[in-house]
Design a protein around this motif. Structure first.
Motif, short mmCIF file in Angstrom:
data_model
loop_
_atom_site.label_atom_id
_atom_site.label_comp_id
_atom_site.label_asym_id
_atom_site.label_seq_id
_atom_site.Cartn_x
_atom_site.Cartn_y
_atom_site.Cartn_z
N ARG A 24 0.86 -1.19 0.00
CA ARG A 24 0.00 0.00 0.00
C ARG A 24 0.89 1.23 0.00
NH1 ARG A 24 -2.85 -0.65 5.12
NH2 ARG A 24 -1.04 -1.91 5.60
N SER A 25 0.29 2.39 -0.23
CA SER A 25 1.09 3.62 -0.29
C SER A 25 0.30 4.80 0.24
CB SER A 25 1.54 3.91 -1.72
OG SER A 25 0.40 4.16 -2.53
N VAL A 26 1.06 5.81 0.67
CA VAL A 26 0.50 7.11 1.00
C VAL A 26 1.38 8.14 0.31
CG1 VAL A 26 -0.11 8.77 2.81
CG2 VAL A 26 -0.31 6.32 3.27
N LEU A 27 0.77 9.00 -0.47
CA LEU A 27 1.47 10.09 -1.15
C LEU A 27 1.40 11.33 -0.27
CD1 LEU A 27 2.84 10.99 -3.88
CD2 LEU A 27 0.56 11.82 -4.52
N VAL A 28 2.55 11.95 -0.03
CA VAL A 28 2.62 13.21 0.71
C VAL A 28 3.17 14.24 -0.28
CG1 VAL A 28 3.52 14.42 2.73
CG2 VAL A 28 3.01 11.96 2.86
N PRO A 29 2.28 14.97 -0.95
CA PRO A 29 2.73 15.86 -2.02
C PRO A 29 3.61 17.01 -1.53
CG PRO A 29 0.36 15.49 -2.15
CD PRO A 29 0.83 14.95 -0.83
N THR A 30 4.53 17.41 -2.40
CA THR A 30 5.36 18.60 -2.22
C THR A 30 5.15 19.45 -3.46
OG1 THR A 30 7.30 17.71 -3.36
CG2 THR A 30 7.09 17.20 -0.99
N PRO A 31 5.75 20.63 -3.54
CA PRO A 31 5.62 21.41 -4.78
C PRO A 31 6.13 20.67 -6.02
CG PRO A 31 6.32 22.83 -3.00
CD PRO A 31 6.36 21.42 -2.45
N ALA A 32 6.98 19.66 -5.84
CA ALA A 32 7.51 18.89 -6.97
C ALA A 32 6.53 17.81 -7.46
CB ALA A 32 8.83 18.23 -6.59
N THR A 33 5.50 17.52 -6.68
CA THR A 33 4.55 16.47 -7.04
C THR A 33 3.61 17.00 -8.12
OG1 THR A 33 4.60 15.81 -4.71
CG2 THR A 33 2.91 14.79 -6.10
N ARG A 34 3.45 16.24 -9.18
CA ARG A 34 2.55 16.65 -10.26
C ARG A 34 1.10 16.40 -9.88
NH1 ARG A 34 6.01 13.29 -13.35
NH2 ARG A 34 4.19 12.14 -14.04
N ALA A 35 0.20 17.23 -10.38
CA ALA A 35 -1.22 17.13 -10.05
C ALA A 35 -1.79 15.76 -10.40
CB ALA A 35 -2.01 18.23 -10.77
N GLU A 36 -1.38 15.19 -11.54
CA GLU A 36 -1.92 13.89 -11.93
C GLU A 36 -1.46 12.78 -10.97
OE1 GLU A 36 1.59 14.66 -14.80
OE2 GLU A 36 -0.06 15.83 -13.99
N GLU A 37 -0.30 12.96 -10.35
CA GLU A 37 0.17 11.99 -9.36
C GLU A 37 -0.72 12.02 -8.12
OE1 GLU A 37 4.94 11.87 -10.30
OE2 GLU A 37 4.20 13.50 -9.05
N VAL A 38 -1.17 13.21 -7.77
CA VAL A 38 -2.03 13.35 -6.59
C VAL A 38 -3.40 12.72 -6.87
CG1 VAL A 38 -3.18 14.99 -5.04
CG2 VAL A 38 -0.83 15.43 -5.82
#
Length: 173
Positions: free
Chosen positions: A140-154
């Motif tokens: 399983r995973s949890v994404l913790v977005p930063t300014p480098a994270t692309r919108a489609e990844e979120v």
């Protein structure tokens, strides 16, 4: 996040545990992300094994040495306490290895070393490659977005948290 008792949490290093300094070979440049030390401590307090899974193509590109990488990782261990496993891919994207995220190799190697099944493991990272590596490994995973994270990844990620403490609450709930 669908509930399954986690036995291990694997963290991406740059942009997740520590501020992303591209191709960092200087231990003095290591700075923890806000809330990261507490998040790792919370995982340990709940009896989870903790590890790091990190692409470090700077080694393969000749931009930092293995000794510099080892020194930076040792500094991360000093800040957070020693991790139970470190899985590093030193290859470049063109090398065609099976360890470089989004390939599942780092996650599977960490699970094997920790004695945890992939389905008992959660990968926490800041980009889609971290999420995809977890999925390909069966974790399983949890994404913790930063300014480098692309919108489609979120929008593609099943589990998204604003910060590492929130990610750990998801993992531990």
């Amino acid at each position: 996040m669908e509930h399954v008792d986690a036995r291990a949490v694997l963290f991406d290093r740059d942009g997740t545990l520590v501020e992303d300094v591209p191709y960092n070979g200087d231990p003095l440049a290591v700075r923890p992300m806000e809330g990261a030390v507490a998040a790792v401590a919370a995982a340990r307090a709940h009896g989870l094994a903790v590890g790091v899974v990190s692409n470090q193509s700077g080694v393969g590109r000749g931009l930092l040495t293995r000794d510099q990488l080892t020194a930076v990782n040792a500094r991360v261990d000093e800040i957070f306490g020693a991790f139970d496993t470190w899985q590093i891919c030193p290859h470049t994207p063109d090398d065609g290895c099976h360890c470089r995220k989004p390939e599942p190799g780092l996650v599977l190697a960490a699970c094997a070393e920790l004695g945890a099944l992939p389905e008992e493991t959660v990968v926490v990272g800041d980009i889609g490659g971290d999420v995809e590596a977890a999925e390909r490994a069966g974790a399983r995973s949890v994404l913790v977005p930063t300014p480098a994270t692309r919108a489609e990844e979120v929008w593609r990620a099943d589990n998204v948290a604003d910060d590492l403490p929130t990610a750990m609450r998801l993992v531990l709930s």
